[in-house]
Design a protein around this motif. Structure first.
Motif, PDB file in Angstrom:
ATOM      1  N   THR A 153      -4.317  -5.267  -8.557  1.00  0.00           N
ATOM      2  CA  THR A 153      -3.166  -4.890  -7.747  1.00  0.00           C
ATOM      3  C   THR A 153      -2.683  -3.527  -8.217  1.00  0.00           C
ATOM      4  O   THR A 153      -2.237  -3.369  -9.341  1.00  0.00           O
ATOM      5  CB  THR A 153      -2.027  -5.916  -7.896  1.00  0.00           C
ATOM      6  OG1 THR A 153      -2.522  -7.200  -7.550  1.00  0.00           O
ATOM      7  CG2 THR A 153      -0.853  -5.565  -7.022  1.00  0.00           C
ATOM      8  N   ALA A 198       0.961   1.806  -4.506  1.00  0.00           N
ATOM      9  CA  ALA A 198       0.577   2.882  -3.595  1.00  0.00           C
ATOM     10  C   ALA A 198       0.470   4.244  -4.304  1.00  0.00           C
ATOM     11  O   ALA A 198      -0.506   4.966  -4.089  1.00  0.00           O
ATOM     12  CB  ALA A 198       1.558   2.957  -2.431  1.00  0.00           C
ATOM     13  N   CYS A 206       3.956  -3.082  -5.512  1.00  0.00           N
ATOM     14  CA  CYS A 206       3.999  -4.229  -4.600  1.00  0.00           C
ATOM     15  C   CYS A 206       4.872  -3.965  -3.377  1.00  0.00           C
ATOM     16  O   CYS A 206       5.642  -4.818  -2.943  1.00  0.00           O
ATOM     17  CB  CYS A 206       4.455  -5.481  -5.337  1.00  0.00           C
ATOM     18  SG  CYS A 206       3.366  -5.915  -6.707  1.00  0.00           S
ATOM     19  N   THR A 207       4.738  -2.780  -2.807  1.00  0.00           N
ATOM     20  CA  THR A 207       5.547  -2.402  -1.655  1.00  0.00           C
ATOM     21  C   THR A 207       4.767  -2.470  -0.346  1.00  0.00           C
ATOM     22  O   THR A 207       5.328  -2.215   0.716  1.00  0.00           O
ATOM     23  CB  THR A 207       6.101  -0.977  -1.839  1.00  0.00           C
ATOM     24  OG1 THR A 207       5.005  -0.094  -2.075  1.00  0.00           O
ATOM     25  CG2 THR A 207       7.084  -0.906  -2.983  1.00  0.00           C
ATOM     26  N   GLY A 208       3.460  -2.768  -0.411  1.00  0.00           N
ATOM     27  CA  GLY A 208       2.641  -2.939   0.786  1.00  0.00           C
ATOM     28  C   GLY A 208       2.541  -1.687   1.632  1.00  0.00           C
ATOM     29  O   GLY A 208       2.588  -0.566   1.133  1.00  0.00           O
ATOM     30  N   ALA A 209       2.404  -1.870   2.941  1.00  0.00           N
ATOM     31  CA  ALA A 209       2.228  -0.754   3.875  1.00  0.00           C
ATOM     32  C   ALA A 209       3.414   0.219   3.820  1.00  0.00           C
ATOM     33  O   ALA A 209       3.246   1.429   3.949  1.00  0.00           O
ATOM     34  CB  ALA A 209       2.051  -1.279   5.290  1.00  0.00           C
ATOM     35  N   LYS A 210       4.609  -0.307   3.593  1.00  0.00           N
ATOM     36  CA  LYS A 210       5.794   0.543   3.520  1.00  0.00           C
ATOM     37  C   LYS A 210       5.669   1.518   2.343  1.00  0.00           C
ATOM     38  O   LYS A 210       6.041   2.676   2.454  1.00  0.00           O
ATOM     39  CB  LYS A 210       7.038  -0.335   3.350  1.00  0.00           C
ATOM     40  CG  LYS A 210       8.294   0.278   3.878  1.00  0.00           C
ATOM     41  CD  LYS A 210       9.467  -0.663   3.678  1.00  0.00           C
ATOM     42  CE  LYS A 210       9.966  -1.134   5.023  1.00  0.00           C
ATOM     43  NZ  LYS A 210      11.212  -1.868   4.932  1.00  0.00           N
ATOM     44  N   TYR A 248       2.869   2.713   1.019  1.00  0.00           N
ATOM     45  CA  TYR A 248       1.890   3.747   1.350  1.00  0.00           C
ATOM     46  C   TYR A 248       2.476   4.784   2.298  1.00  0.00           C
ATOM     47  O   TYR A 248       2.219   5.971   2.166  1.00  0.00           O
ATOM     48  CB  TYR A 248       0.628   3.141   1.964  1.00  0.00           C
ATOM     49  CG  TYR A 248      -0.212   2.405   0.954  1.00  0.00           C
ATOM     50  CD1 TYR A 248      -1.058   3.105   0.106  1.00  0.00           C
ATOM     51  CD2 TYR A 248      -0.154   1.031   0.828  1.00  0.00           C
ATOM     52  CE1 TYR A 248      -1.816   2.443  -0.845  1.00  0.00           C
ATOM     53  CE2 TYR A 248      -0.904   0.364  -0.114  1.00  0.00           C
ATOM     54  CZ  TYR A 248      -1.750   1.067  -0.951  1.00  0.00           C
ATOM     55  OH  TYR A 248      -2.485   0.408  -1.883  1.00  0.00           O
ATOM     56  N   SER A 249       3.289   4.355   3.232  1.00  0.00           N
ATOM     57  CA  SER A 249       3.858   5.293   4.191  1.00  0.00           C
ATOM     58  C   SER A 249       4.884   6.215   3.550  1.00  0.00           C
ATOM     59  O   SER A 249       5.163   7.285   4.075  1.00  0.00           O
ATOM     60  CB  SER A 249       4.520   4.528   5.368  1.00  0.00           C
ATOM     61  OG  SER A 249       5.705   3.884   4.939  1.00  0.00           O
TER      62      SER A 249
END
Length: 87
Positions: free
Chosen positions: A47, A50, A77-81, A83-84
């Motif tokens: 894991t 980003a 551990c923030t996921g797609a948000k 990465y953006s």
């Protein structure tokens, strides 16, 4: 404002209190206007946050002009948000 305060010619740095920590400086910028060769070691954890994935991808160039360092804000551990929100 950037200023030469490191004992290495060609590098500048600045640091500020950005609010990640209560009272201490927690955001720094190291800048090399002429570029510098770069090397890094990253986590082997499955894991990866980003910023770690993005920074690993930037290593392909082997040359950088700036590094931004934060303290007190893991961005994990923030996921797609997450990465953006990476520059």
């Amino acid at each position: 404002m950037l200023y030469n305060a490191l004992p290495v010619n060609g590098f500048q740095y600045a640091s500020i209190h950005a609010g990640f920590k209560k009272k201490k400086k927690d955001l720094a910028l190291i800048y090399c206007p002429n570029g510098a060769t770069v090397a890094a070691t990253f986590t082997t954890n499955k894991t990866k946050a980003a910023p770690v994935v993005l920074s690993s991808a930037h290593m392909a160039s082997k040359s950088i002009k700036a590094i931004i360092i934060n303290s007190g804000n893991a961005n994990a551990c923030t996921g797609a948000k997450g990465y953006s929100r990476c520059p």
